[in-house]
Design a protein around this motif. Structure first.
Motif, PDB file in Angstrom:
ATOM      1  N   ALA A   1       0.802  -1.222   0.000  1.00 20.23           N
ATOM      2  CA  ALA A   1       0.000   0.000   0.000  1.00 20.23           C
ATOM      3  C   ALA A   1       0.837   1.276   0.000  1.00 20.23           C
ATOM      4  CB  ALA A   1      -0.933   0.010   1.216  1.00 20.23           C
ATOM      5  N   ASP A   2       2.129   1.174   0.239  1.00 18.66           N
ATOM      6  CA  ASP A   2       2.974   2.368   0.375  1.00 18.66           C
ATOM      7  C   ASP A   2       3.516   2.830  -0.981  1.00 18.66           C
ATOM      8  OD1 ASP A   2       2.589   2.340   3.135  1.00 18.66           O
ATOM      9  OD2 ASP A   2       4.321   1.034   3.456  1.00 18.66           O
ATOM     10  N   TRP A   3       2.596   3.146  -1.894  1.00 21.82           N
ATOM     11  CA  TRP A   3       3.007   3.480  -3.251  1.00 21.82           C
ATOM     12  C   TRP A   3       3.776   4.786  -3.332  1.00 21.82           C
ATOM     13  CZ3 TRP A   3       3.106  -0.397  -6.363  1.00 21.82           C
ATOM     14  CH2 TRP A   3       2.200  -1.453  -6.182  1.00 21.82           C
ATOM     15  N   HIS A   4       3.679   5.632  -2.310  1.00 21.18           N
ATOM     16  CA  HIS A   4       4.467   6.863  -2.306  1.00 21.18           C
ATOM     17  C   HIS A   4       5.967   6.570  -2.201  1.00 21.18           C
ATOM     18  CE1 HIS A   4       3.681   5.884   1.958  1.00 21.18           C
ATOM     19  NE2 HIS A   4       4.912   6.330   2.149  1.00 21.18           N
ATOM     20  N   SER A   5       6.312   5.336  -1.835  1.00 23.09           N
ATOM     21  CA  SER A   5       7.723   4.945  -1.733  1.00 23.09           C
ATOM     22  C   SER A   5       8.333   4.627  -3.091  1.00 23.09           C
ATOM     23  CB  SER A   5       7.870   3.723  -0.812  1.00 23.09           C
ATOM     24  OG  SER A   5       7.538   4.056   0.515  1.00 23.09           O
ATOM     25  N   ILE A   6       7.518   4.691  -4.150  1.00 27.41           N
ATOM     26  CA  ILE A   6       8.004   4.445  -5.502  1.00 27.41           C
ATOM     27  C   ILE A   6       7.773   5.695  -6.346  1.00 27.41           C
ATOM     28  CG2 ILE A   6       7.849   3.007  -7.564  1.00 27.41           C
ATOM     29  CD1 ILE A   6       6.792   0.759  -5.868  1.00 27.41           C
ATOM     30  N   GLY A   7       8.852   6.286  -6.844  1.00 26.95           N
ATOM     31  CA  GLY A   7       8.748   7.418  -7.759  1.00 26.95           C
ATOM     32  C   GLY A   7       8.768   6.915  -9.186  1.00 26.95           C
ATOM     33  N   TYR A   8       7.969   7.537 -10.052  1.00 29.09           N
ATOM     34  CA  TYR A   8       7.830   7.042 -11.427  1.00 29.09           C
ATOM     35  C   TYR A   8       7.857   8.198 -12.404  1.00 29.09           C
ATOM     36  CZ  TYR A   8       5.550   4.848 -15.496  1.00 29.09           C
ATOM     37  OH  TYR A   8       5.235   4.408 -16.758  1.00 29.09           O
ATOM     38  N   LEU A   9       8.739   8.105 -13.398  1.00 25.54           N
ATOM     39  CA  LEU A   9       8.790   9.072 -14.481  1.00 25.54           C
ATOM     40  C   LEU A   9       8.353   8.370 -15.760  1.00 25.54           C
ATOM     41  CD1 LEU A   9       9.745  11.986 -15.328  1.00 25.54           C
ATOM     42  CD2 LEU A   9      11.868  10.891 -16.042  1.00 25.54           C
ATOM     43  N   PRO A  10       7.100   8.567 -16.203  1.00 20.58           N
ATOM     44  CA  PRO A  10       6.619   7.906 -17.419  1.00 20.58           C
ATOM     45  C   PRO A  10       7.345   8.417 -18.655  1.00 20.58           C
ATOM     46  CG  PRO A  10       4.807   8.813 -16.113  1.00 20.58           C
ATOM     47  CD  PRO A  10       6.068   9.390 -15.583  1.00 20.58           C
ATOM     48  N   GLN A  11       7.351   7.616 -19.680  1.00 25.21           N
ATOM     49  CA  GLN A  11       7.974   8.018 -20.945  1.00 25.21           C
ATOM     50  C   GLN A  11       7.228   9.212 -21.544  1.00 25.21           C
ATOM     51  OE1 GLN A  11       8.271   4.887 -23.810  1.00 25.21           O
ATOM     52  NE2 GLN A  11       9.219   6.155 -25.366  1.00 25.21           N
ATOM     53  N   GLY A  12       7.985  10.229 -21.963  1.00 26.71           N
ATOM     54  CA  GLY A  12       7.397  11.383 -22.624  1.00 26.71           C
ATOM     55  C   GLY A  12       6.542  12.255 -21.739  1.00 26.71           C
ATOM     56  N   SER A  13       6.735  12.204 -20.420  1.00 28.51           N
ATOM     57  CA  SER A  13       5.872  12.964 -19.515  1.00 28.51           C
ATOM     58  C   SER A  13       5.948  14.464 -19.767  1.00 28.51           C
ATOM     59  CB  SER A  13       6.240  12.662 -18.057  1.00 28.51           C
ATOM     60  OG  SER A  13       7.629  12.860 -17.832  1.00 28.51           O
ATOM     61  N   GLY A  14       7.146  14.971 -20.075  1.00 26.90           N
ATOM     62  CA  GLY A  14       7.293  16.397 -20.327  1.00 26.90           C
ATOM     63  C   GLY A  14       6.588  16.855 -21.581  1.00 26.90           C
ATOM     64  N   GLN A  15       6.503  15.973 -22.579  1.00 26.90           N
ATOM     65  CA  GLN A  15       5.853  16.343 -23.831  1.00 26.90           C
ATOM     66  C   GLN A  15       4.333  16.288 -23.720  1.00 26.90           C
ATOM     67  OE1 GLN A  15       8.532  14.122 -23.829  1.00 26.90           O
ATOM     68  NE2 GLN A  15       9.928  15.759 -24.446  1.00 26.90           N
ATOM     69  N   LYS A  16       3.832  15.383 -22.861  1.00 22.19           N
ATOM     70  CA  LYS A  16       2.392  15.151 -22.810  1.00 22.19           C
ATOM     71  C   LYS A  16       1.623  16.340 -22.246  1.00 22.19           C
ATOM     72  CE  LYS A  16       2.781  10.120 -22.454  1.00 22.19           C
ATOM     73  NZ  LYS A  16       2.643   8.938 -21.575  1.00 22.19           N
ATOM     74  N   ILE A  17       2.168  17.000 -21.221  1.00 21.32           N
ATOM     75  CA  ILE A  17       1.423  18.110 -20.617  1.00 21.32           C
ATOM     76  C   ILE A  17       2.228  19.399 -20.639  1.00 21.32           C
ATOM     77  CG2 ILE A  17       0.144  16.542 -19.118  1.00 21.32           C
ATOM     78  CD1 ILE A  17       1.814  17.536 -16.794  1.00 21.32           C
TER      79      ILE A  17
END
Length: 225
Positions: A72-88
């Motif tokens: 349940a401690d998903w805040h312990s995982i950081g995630y950078l999706p592919q193309g995140s800067g381009q999407k928004i």
């Protein structure tokens, strides 16, 4: 090795097609692991399973020794999706707001303190009030890395983080990731289709094409700082 992620005999199907077949791997505390493979090899599917997004029926996945179904401690995982800067990138939003939106109360960290710490770490104080749409590709990538680190995660997952940025920004990103890997105990998983430019800073490379086909060990001196 003290595992933070353990995958055993994992099988994953999409529309009855086998995407991952009997995949097993272990990621240790403080390791920097690259997972490479061609498009369609199953890299992103594996990561989405570890993130709890994709569901599987065969095999087992543990995070910090806990079955993923109970984690349940998903805040312990950081995630950078592919193309995140381009999407928004064209949204009317400031750098501070992007990072703030990544903060989770469950992390137990004061929001203002968390933002200040991660902004200092990534080195983007001078653009904190800038509009995201005004930034270069490299600057945007740093902003989204800051967002993925704001909850002080123990695991950082990067999906093709150099996609869409210039050579200078790539080199700057590699320097920062090397610093992060050397000076902290964060376990980093770096998804890519090649090792150009950052092979020197990873501890292990896993090649995947439905299965983990091969493994190469690199310099591991900075594990368990």
């Amino acid at each position: 090795m003290n595992p933070v992620i353990k995958v055993e005999n994992l099988e994953f199907k999409y529309n009855k097609e086998i995407v991952l077949d009997a995949v097993s791997l272990t990621i240790g505390l403080g390791e920097y692991v690259a997972i490479i493979g061609e498009n369609g090899s199953g890299k992103s599917s594996l990561i989405k399973i570890i993130l709890g997004i994709n569901k599987f029926k065969k095999g087992r996945v543990e995070i910090f020794g806990q079955d993923i179904s109970d984690y349940a401690d998903w805040h312990s995982i950081g995630y950078l999706p592919q193309g995140s800067g381009q999407k928004i990138g064209d949204m009317p939003i400031t750098v501070n707001e992007v990072i703030e939106n990544g903060w989770q109360k469950k992390s137990g960290i004061n929001k203002k303190e968390a933002i200040k710490n991660v902004v200092d770490l990534v080195g983007i104080n001078d653009i904190l009030q800038n509009q995201l749409s005004d930034l270069s590709g490299g600057q945007r990538q740093r902003v989204f890395i800051a967002r993925s680190l704001v909850n002080r995660p123990k695991i950082l997952i990067l999906d093709e983080p150099t996609s869409g940025i210039d050579v200078e920004s790539r080199n700057s990103l590699f320097d920062f990731l090397e610093y992060l890997s050397t000076e902290t105990d964060i376990s980093i998983i770096h998804i890519t289709h090649d090792l150009d430019g950052f092979g020197r800073i990873v501890d292990r490379t896993l090649c995947i094409n439905k299965r983990v086909l091969c493994e190469e060990k690199h310099n591991i001196e900075h594990i368990h700082k």
